[in-house]
Design a protein around this motif. Sequence first.
Motif, short mmCIF file in Angstrom:
data_model
loop_
_atom_site.label_atom_id
_atom_site.label_comp_id
_atom_site.label_asym_id
_atom_site.label_seq_id
_atom_site.Cartn_x
_atom_site.Cartn_y
_atom_site.Cartn_z
N ILE A 1 -14.59 -29.22 95.55
CA ILE A 1 -14.91 -29.59 96.94
C ILE A 1 -14.46 -31.03 97.16
CG2 ILE A 1 -16.77 -29.85 98.65
CD1 ILE A 1 -18.48 -27.98 96.93
N SER A 2 -13.98 -31.33 98.38
CA SER A 2 -13.68 -32.72 98.71
C SER A 2 -13.85 -32.93 100.21
CB SER A 2 -12.25 -33.07 98.29
OG SER A 2 -12.03 -34.46 98.45
N PHE A 3 -14.19 -34.17 100.59
CA PHE A 3 -14.41 -34.51 101.99
C PHE A 3 -13.37 -35.50 102.47
CE2 PHE A 3 -18.57 -33.13 100.58
CZ PHE A 3 -19.07 -32.44 101.67
N ARG A 4 -12.95 -35.34 103.74
CA ARG A 4 -12.07 -36.34 104.34
C ARG A 4 -12.89 -37.55 104.74
NH1 ARG A 4 -7.62 -34.04 108.62
NH2 ARG A 4 -7.09 -36.23 108.82
N THR A 5 -12.33 -38.74 104.51
CA THR A 5 -13.06 -39.97 104.84
C THR A 5 -12.25 -40.84 105.81
OG1 THR A 5 -12.14 -40.89 102.82
CG2 THR A 5 -14.39 -40.10 102.71
N ASP A 6 -11.29 -40.23 106.52
CA ASP A 6 -10.45 -41.03 107.43
C ASP A 6 -10.84 -40.78 108.89
OD1 ASP A 6 -9.54 -38.43 107.38
OD2 ASP A 6 -7.47 -38.98 107.79
N GLY A 7 -12.11 -40.41 109.12
CA GLY A 7 -12.57 -40.26 110.49
C GLY A 7 -12.66 -38.83 110.98
N HIS A 8 -12.17 -37.87 110.19
CA HIS A 8 -12.28 -36.46 110.59
C HIS A 8 -13.35 -35.80 109.73
CE1 HIS A 8 -8.55 -36.32 113.06
NE2 HIS A 8 -8.21 -37.31 112.27
N PRO A 9 -14.36 -35.17 110.36
CA PRO A 9 -15.43 -34.55 109.56
C PRO A 9 -14.99 -33.21 108.98
CG PRO A 9 -15.85 -34.23 111.89
CD PRO A 9 -14.57 -35.01 111.80
N VAL A 10 -14.15 -33.26 107.96
CA VAL A 10 -13.58 -32.02 107.40
C VAL A 10 -13.90 -31.96 105.90
CG1 VAL A 10 -11.41 -30.81 106.89
CG2 VAL A 10 -11.72 -31.93 109.09
N MET A 11 -14.22 -30.75 105.44
CA MET A 11 -14.45 -30.52 104.02
C MET A 11 -13.47 -29.46 103.53
SD MET A 11 -17.78 -28.88 102.19
CE MET A 11 -17.43 -27.25 102.81
N LEU B 1 -9.16 -30.57 93.68
CA LEU B 1 -8.62 -31.06 94.95
C LEU B 1 -9.38 -32.32 95.35
CD1 LEU B 1 -10.68 -29.97 97.52
CD2 LEU B 1 -9.51 -27.88 97.00
N THR B 2 -8.66 -33.32 95.84
CA THR B 2 -9.24 -34.60 96.19
C THR B 2 -8.58 -35.15 97.44
OG1 THR B 2 -9.30 -35.04 93.80
CG2 THR B 2 -9.88 -36.87 95.25
N PHE B 3 -9.40 -35.48 98.45
CA PHE B 3 -8.89 -36.25 99.59
C PHE B 3 -8.86 -37.71 99.18
CE2 PHE B 3 -10.16 -32.67 102.41
CZ PHE B 3 -9.00 -32.59 103.15
N LEU B 4 -7.75 -38.40 99.45
CA LEU B 4 -7.69 -39.83 99.13
C LEU B 4 -8.57 -40.59 100.12
CD1 LEU B 4 -3.94 -40.47 98.28
CD2 LEU B 4 -5.81 -39.79 96.80
N HIS B 5 -9.21 -41.65 99.62
CA HIS B 5 -10.16 -42.41 100.43
C HIS B 5 -9.46 -43.02 101.65
CE1 HIS B 5 -13.81 -44.44 101.33
NE2 HIS B 5 -13.25 -45.64 101.24
N ARG B 6 -9.97 -42.67 102.83
CA ARG B 6 -9.48 -43.20 104.10
C ARG B 6 -8.02 -42.90 104.37
NH1 ARG B 6 -12.70 -48.83 105.08
NH2 ARG B 6 -14.75 -47.89 105.21
N GLU B 7 -7.50 -41.81 103.79
CA GLU B 7 -6.13 -41.40 104.08
C GLU B 7 -6.10 -39.90 104.35
OE1 GLU B 7 -2.83 -42.73 101.86
OE2 GLU B 7 -3.84 -44.51 101.08
N PRO B 8 -5.19 -39.42 105.22
CA PRO B 8 -5.14 -37.98 105.52
C PRO B 8 -4.36 -37.21 104.46
CG PRO B 8 -3.52 -39.12 106.84
CD PRO B 8 -4.21 -40.18 106.02
N LEU B 9 -4.58 -37.52 103.18
CA LEU B 9 -3.81 -36.89 102.11
C LEU B 9 -4.74 -36.13 101.17
CD1 LEU B 9 -1.44 -39.85 101.11
CD2 LEU B 9 -0.88 -37.88 102.53
N LEU B 10 -4.32 -34.93 100.80
CA LEU B 10 -5.09 -34.10 99.87
C LEU B 10 -4.23 -33.86 98.62
CD1 LEU B 10 -7.55 -32.17 99.31
CD2 LEU B 10 -6.22 -30.37 100.38
N VAL B 11 -4.79 -34.17 97.46
CA VAL B 11 -4.09 -33.95 96.19
C VAL B 11 -4.66 -32.69 95.55
CG1 VAL B 11 -3.56 -34.92 93.92
CG2 VAL B 11 -3.84 -36.43 95.88
N THR B 12 -3.80 -31.75 95.15
CA THR B 12 -4.29 -30.53 94.48
C THR B 12 -3.48 -30.29 93.20
OG1 THR B 12 -2.75 -29.06 95.65
CG2 THR B 12 -4.88 -29.42 96.68
N ASN B 13 -4.12 -29.65 92.23
CA ASN B 13 -3.37 -29.19 91.05
C ASN B 13 -3.93 -27.86 90.59
OD1 ASN B 13 -5.77 -30.30 89.70
ND2 ASN B 13 -4.58 -30.09 87.83
N GLY B 14 -3.13 -27.14 89.79
CA GLY B 14 -3.56 -25.83 89.31
C GLY B 14 -2.89 -25.50 88.00
N ALA B 15 -3.29 -24.37 87.41
CA ALA B 15 -2.72 -23.95 86.14
C ALA B 15 -1.31 -23.40 86.31
CB ALA B 15 -3.62 -22.90 85.50
#
Length: 663
Positions: A268-278, A312-326
Amino acid sequence: MGSSMRQAAAPGEHFPPGREPSGTPAEAEMESEVEGRTASALFAGFRALGLFSNDVPHVVRYSALKRRFYVTTCVGKSFHTYDVQKLRLVAVSNSVPQDICCMAADERLVFAAYGNVFSAFARNKEIVHTFKGHKAEIHLLQPFGDHVISVDTDSILIIWHIYSEEEYLQLSFDKSVFQISTILHPSTYLNKVLLGSEQGSLQLWNVKSNKLLYTFSGWKVGVTALQQAPAVDVVAIGLTSGQVVIHNIKFDETLMKFRQDWGPITSISFRTDGHPVMAAGSPCGHIGLWDLEDKKLINQMRNAHSTAIAGLTFLHREPLLVTNGADNALRIWIFDGPTGEGRLLRFRMGHSASLTKIRYYGQNGQQILSASQDGTLQSFSTVHEKFNKSLGHGLINKKIVKRKGLQNTMSVRLPPVTKFAAEEARQSDWDGIIACHQGKLSCSTWNYQRSTIGAYFLKPKELKTDDIIATAVDITSCGNFAVIGLSSGAVDVYNMQSGIHRGSFGDEKAHTGSVRGVAVDGLNQLTVTAGSERLLKFWNFKSKALIHSLSLESSPNMLLLHRDSGILGLALDDFSIAVLDIETRKIVREFSGHHGQINDMTFSPDGRWLISAAMDCSVRTWDLPSGCLIDCFLLDSAPLNVTMSPTGDFLATSHVDHLGIYL
């Protein structure tokens, strides 16, 4: 590649470590030479290509000094650190004795657990602290100021002081009542950790005073993910049922619940750039994006990965999501659209299944073409990862797929490439790669410059049976003709530019058995074909007439021609190798010593060495002028492919159950 990259990859890194050959009946002088060393005298492990991620969740860190985000992904026994801005490789860590099973990081150190031990790495590279004390495998790590918390599969939690490496506190839990599955340090909660269990309850502990402060009864299903929300006292709890519960831990009350039907929540990750999105990840590779104000699903990112979303990780205060998988992919998504969906911004990906064939492409020794069981053909650069490219999946009909937009459906994809031949002579004019597919009669053409599957499928018109497949291919040195051998024994020639059939060898067919190998010499004079009925035949390329037929002691497994010197290597089913001169058409050398099927062979650029890789886990180097075995080394996993660079400086191998190419 840069000097930093070369230093980062010390010899032996990521490399299947060499073992001392024991009791191999090689030549006597070889034995005495081998005794004093464990690996090869000619080759030293250098680095692995094409490895980017596995099923261990990535770690994102912010460097205040450089004002940059870094993402660290695990690749087996070591980890890679990338600069998020350009996804350039910053560092490769030194390797640890076992596969890494979990990672965590604070501002200064990266922690990686392997087996029942974990280590702290400084500068993304070298080990500075090692913590020993667990009996079972560690599966959770949580940095905690000057301390670090580790939890093993027996639900024993140990708090360590980082710099003295001493245990500060040990807590043990009854596995049948509270098997720890997740750990979180809620922000502003001094000295406190929240533990989630597979039984479903959660516990809040003060680890300084060693007190259980509160037990949350939970939702009767296991907790799989915990994440701090941007609001104080609020955490998101992911469950095995696919539910995400937004819960206030100060008043023990649920604020809202969401549900995904894709299985357990993986992260789970939350956006921190002003949009209330999880964002919430799932085991089938989809990501759900939830609006926390309107309490509804706003978007689904389907097939973000072809395997489970590991992290999955939202970068702090940026509209970027980092994901990885097997699936061996690391991806960064940017949320800049009006509807709030993510689009792929940058990625690093390799093959997601084991490799079927690798070959150096071109004459500069900087590209390796590789085909894999995942159905893709990719090119890896030995210089820098920014030159890597994927030629994509084989598609049954490219035009229909483009028109209907069916890119991701499995029904339009071809089976994996098993063999291919490539020639760069006319690559800018037409397709320069020809490939056989698993269980298929038709061979596909590919274009390296356009990085895509080509225009033609080459197969004989009159054949209608399903059980005949293409078994061997070669492309002439001028890039004009492709020679294809079939399991029925027929060998056909096609024009690469037009895809037109240009004749076939033999009256009915070239061989009575299945064709095991085809090769054309450098001047398009001779064609050599090998059949499973123990015959090697020499044909005139232009007139298609048989010149000579040679019977072999055993059925051939594969053949390889060194065009410059006219030397032909034949691997036989009795694990021996025969070397022929195509001018005199006589066997000039015979080598025996392998104890398993020979998977692949390669010549050194000058044609003096023949290097063979076999199922007995050995790679042997034979010197042709002297007829001696001059080098042999053993690997932990059987080599499937071996190819030597045209410049003669690297040997590349691929292995059973490994996704990388080892140099």
